[in-house]
Design a protein around this motif. Structure first.
Motif, PDB file in Angstrom:
ATOM      1  N   VAL A 185       0.882  -1.331   0.011  1.00  0.00           N
ATOM      2  CA  VAL A 185       0.082   0.223   0.080  1.00  0.00           C
ATOM      3  C   VAL A 185       0.764   1.224   0.001  1.00  0.00           C
ATOM      4  CG1 VAL A 185      -1.621   1.500   1.431  1.00  0.00           C
ATOM      5  CG2 VAL A 185      -2.004  -1.157   1.127  1.00  0.00           C
ATOM      6  N   THR A 186       2.009   1.187   0.742  1.00  0.00           N
ATOM      7  CA  THR A 186       2.971   2.371   0.827  1.00  0.00           C
ATOM      8  C   THR A 186       3.405   2.757  -0.423  1.00  0.00           C
ATOM      9  OG1 THR A 186       3.330   1.918   3.220  1.00  0.00           O
ATOM     10  CG2 THR A 186       4.704   3.294   1.943  1.00  0.00           C
ATOM     11  N   LEU A 187       4.025   1.571  -1.044  1.00  0.00           N
ATOM     12  CA  LEU A 187       4.723   2.018  -2.489  1.00  0.00           C
ATOM     13  C   LEU A 187       3.829   2.301  -3.485  1.00  0.00           C
ATOM     14  CD1 LEU A 187       7.243  -1.141  -2.188  1.00  0.00           C
ATOM     15  CD2 LEU A 187       7.878   1.344  -1.835  1.00  0.00           C
ATOM     16  N   PHE A 188       2.543   1.576  -3.476  1.00  0.00           N
ATOM     17  CA  PHE A 188       1.713   2.023  -4.570  1.00  0.00           C
ATOM     18  C   PHE A 188       1.175   3.368  -4.420  1.00  0.00           C
ATOM     19  CE2 PHE A 188      -2.602   2.369  -5.778  1.00  0.00           C
ATOM     20  CZ  PHE A 188      -2.890   1.759  -7.070  1.00  0.00           C
ATOM     21  N   PHE A 189       0.807   3.967  -3.311  1.00  0.00           N
ATOM     22  CA  PHE A 189       0.297   5.305  -3.085  1.00  0.00           C
ATOM     23  C   PHE A 189       1.489   6.429  -3.066  1.00  0.00           C
ATOM     24  CE2 PHE A 189      -3.466   3.276  -1.425  1.00  0.00           C
ATOM     25  CZ  PHE A 189      -4.385   4.019  -2.341  1.00  0.00           C
ATOM     26  N   SER A 190       2.516   5.812  -2.913  1.00  0.00           N
ATOM     27  CA  SER A 190       3.753   6.882  -2.886  1.00  0.00           C
ATOM     28  C   SER A 190       4.018   7.283  -4.400  1.00  0.00           C
ATOM     29  CB  SER A 190       5.251   6.247  -2.506  1.00  0.00           C
ATOM     30  OG  SER A 190       5.576   4.856  -3.264  1.00  0.00           O
ATOM     31  N   ALA A 191       3.618   6.402  -5.413  1.00  0.00           N
ATOM     32  CA  ALA A 191       3.668   6.853  -6.733  1.00  0.00           C
ATOM     33  C   ALA A 191       2.906   7.731  -6.948  1.00  0.00           C
ATOM     34  CB  ALA A 191       3.544   5.626  -7.885  1.00  0.00           C
ATOM     35  N   TYR A 192       1.696   7.823  -6.624  1.00  0.00           N
ATOM     36  CA  TYR A 192       0.497   8.611  -6.874  1.00  0.00           C
ATOM     37  C   TYR A 192       0.929   9.981  -6.148  1.00  0.00           C
ATOM     38  CZ  TYR A 192      -2.569   5.286  -9.240  1.00  0.00           C
ATOM     39  OH  TYR A 192      -3.047   4.431 -10.001  1.00  0.00           O
ATOM     40  N   LEU A 193       1.329  10.078  -4.887  1.00  0.00           N
ATOM     41  CA  LEU A 193       1.770  11.097  -4.112  1.00  0.00           C
ATOM     42  C   LEU A 193       2.932  11.722  -4.652  1.00  0.00           C
ATOM     43  CD1 LEU A 193       0.925  12.744  -1.875  1.00  0.00           C
ATOM     44  CD2 LEU A 193       2.580  11.142  -0.176  1.00  0.00           C
ATOM     45  N   ALA A 194       3.859  11.022  -5.332  1.00  0.00           N
ATOM     46  CA  ALA A 194       4.792  11.752  -5.924  1.00  0.00           C
ATOM     47  C   ALA A 194       4.185  12.552  -7.236  1.00  0.00           C
ATOM     48  CB  ALA A 194       5.823  10.684  -6.529  1.00  0.00           C
ATOM     49  N   GLU A 195       3.230  12.240  -7.894  1.00  0.00           N
ATOM     50  CA  GLU A 195       3.002  13.164  -8.976  1.00  0.00           C
ATOM     51  C   GLU A 195       2.107  14.457  -8.628  1.00  0.00           C
ATOM     52  OE1 GLU A 195       3.088  12.218 -12.961  1.00  0.00           O
ATOM     53  OE2 GLU A 195       4.769  11.984 -11.487  1.00  0.00           O
ATOM     54  N   VAL A 196       1.415  14.081  -7.379  1.00  0.00           N
ATOM     55  CA  VAL A 196       0.942  15.603  -6.837  1.00  0.00           C
ATOM     56  C   VAL A 196       2.010  16.246  -6.439  1.00  0.00           C
ATOM     57  CG1 VAL A 196      -0.551  16.008  -4.821  1.00  0.00           C
ATOM     58  CG2 VAL A 196      -1.228  14.064  -5.973  1.00  0.00           C
ATOM     59  N   ILE A 197       3.041  16.123  -5.706  1.00  0.00           N
ATOM     60  CA  ILE A 197       4.200  16.796  -5.113  1.00  0.00           C
ATOM     61  C   ILE A 197       4.793  17.343  -6.196  1.00  0.00           C
ATOM     62  CG2 ILE A 197       6.125  16.903  -3.963  1.00  0.00           C
ATOM     63  CD1 ILE A 197       5.111  14.872  -1.962  1.00  0.00           C
ATOM     64  N   ARG A 198       4.813  16.757  -7.534  1.00  0.00           N
ATOM     65  CA  ARG A 198       5.628  17.271  -8.465  1.00  0.00           C
ATOM     66  C   ARG A 198       4.845  18.348  -9.275  1.00  0.00           C
ATOM     67  NH1 ARG A 198       6.083  16.058 -14.276  1.00  0.00           N
ATOM     68  NH2 ARG A 198       4.583  14.689 -14.191  1.00  0.00           N
ATOM     69  N   ALA A 199       3.544  18.221  -9.218  1.00  0.00           N
ATOM     70  CA  ALA A 199       2.470  19.148  -9.833  1.00  0.00           C
ATOM     71  C   ALA A 199       2.721  20.484  -8.709  1.00  0.00           C
ATOM     72  CB  ALA A 199       1.114  18.664  -9.537  1.00  0.00           C
TER      73      ALA A 199
END
Length: 357
Positions: free
Chosen positions: A229-243
């Motif tokens: 779960v942590t690795l899966f949502f880290s990918a989505y959160l990375a795109e949010v932070i990049r934005a």
């Protein structure tokens, strides 16, 4: 004398509501039609949920023709819905975990308590929750196969978001790096995990990871699910932070570097405060998604709140009261998600006001 430009006055909230709902014939008709449909749908629901409901009694009394909701079922199965298969005489442990987690959430939500001291406090709370639930602190021990209900929903969601954030921050910065290998690896990780469903990640954690471990080595099922779960949502959160990072003009970074600040200081003091403030709604939306997606843990035999509620209706004594179970679970989920949504609105407004002043 310099001219100071003041912001335009803001109309009171009730003025904006009146203008939006009854600002013209069209808006008025739509508002009245929606209100009429709401009242028409509300009447049978209130009759089922309140006026004809059975609040106490047995399953036989709930089965009488014309009876409404059987809230006596919720009263009888409440402890199972909240704590699943955890031994009844030891359910004070998960109850204490829920209290500790909620208390820390309230503490962390207040800006006056924001400091780096919260990080070790949260780590200690999560470790304490795990050891307490497992029975390491107070025997007897309880297998993670018996864990479930509300503690699983809260702990998996919070731990997933907490541990995903630093990973996501590194991935977002790596994706903007000038080093080609680092940028390529970050892009590959993010796009791979964003391109597969969460169920696939959970199946990999359950089936593939044990095969890849050395002979005799084993990782607990719940821990493997937490890592997935942590690795899966880290990918989505990375795109949010990049934005959010893209919102900050490059000129501010250049100005910080020209003042003698290093790269880490520039990111920490100049870029991140502005970037994270810009994506607060997106982070909260993702956090709500983590809470809701914990229901997928059922596919690997871990019962969160929703699946514990569904399983409670399979008890032969209270067979078939799925509607009441789902309604109760929906109310709990709504309370968690609505509270988080309103808090994000308040926090965004507070930070924007602080930035303007």
């Amino acid at each position: 004398m310099s001219h100071i430009e003041l912001p335009p006055p803001t109309a009171p909230d009730w003025h904006r509501w009146r203008s939006g709902l009854f600002g013209g014939w069209g808006n008025s008709l739509i508002t009245l039609a929606a209100l009429g449909a709401f009242v028409w749908l509300l009447q049978p629901f209130l009759r089922w949920a309140i006026f004809d409901a059975v609040w106490t009694g047995t399953a036989g009394e709930c089965a009488v023709d014309g009876a409404g909701a059987c809230w006596a079922f919720i009263g009888a199965k409440l402890r199972f819905i909240l704590f699943a298969f955890y031994p009844p005489d030891l359910q004070w442990r998960p109850a204490l975990v829920v209290v500790v987690v909620i208390a820390l959430l309230v503490l962390s939500a207040l800006p006056r308590f924001w400091s780096f001291r919260l990080v070790p406090l949260w780590i200690a709370a999560l470790v304490f929750s795990w050891l307490l639930m497992a029975g390491t602190l107070t025997p007897p021990q309880v297998s993670t196969n018996n864990w479930g209900g509300l503690p699983i929903t809260l702990v998996v969601s919070i731990a997933g978001l907490a541990f995903a954030f630093p990973i996501a921050l590194l991935l977002a910065l790596a994706r903007q790096s000038s080093m080609g290998i680092v940028r390529t690896l970050a892009i590959a990780f993010i796009e791979t995990l964003r391109g597969v469903p969460m169920i696939a990640v959970l199946y990999v954690a359950m089936l593939i990871v044990p095969l890849a471990l050395p002979s005799g080595a084993a990782i607990d099922k719940l821990l493997r699910a937490q890592i997935g779960v942590t690795l899966f949502f880290s990918a989505y959160l990375a795109e949010v932070i990049r934005a959010g990072l893209q919102v900050v003009p490059w000129g501010q970074r250049e100005a910080a570097l020209s003042l003698g600040l290093g790269y880490i200081q520039t990111i920490r003091l100049v870029v991140l405060p502005q970037a994270l403030r810009a994506v607060i709604p997106a982070i909260v939306n993702l956090s709500i998604g983590i809470v809701l997606n914990t229901s997928l843990l059922a596919v690997i035999g871990i019962y969160d709140l929703l699946n514990a509620a569904r399983t409670s209706a399979t008890d032969p004594t209270w067979l078939g009261f799925y509607t009441e179970a789902y309604v109760f679970a929906a109310v709990v989920y709504f309370a968690i998600c609505f509270t988080g949504s309103r808090y994000s609105i308040w926090l965004e407004k507070r930070l924007n006001d602080a930035a303007r002043h």
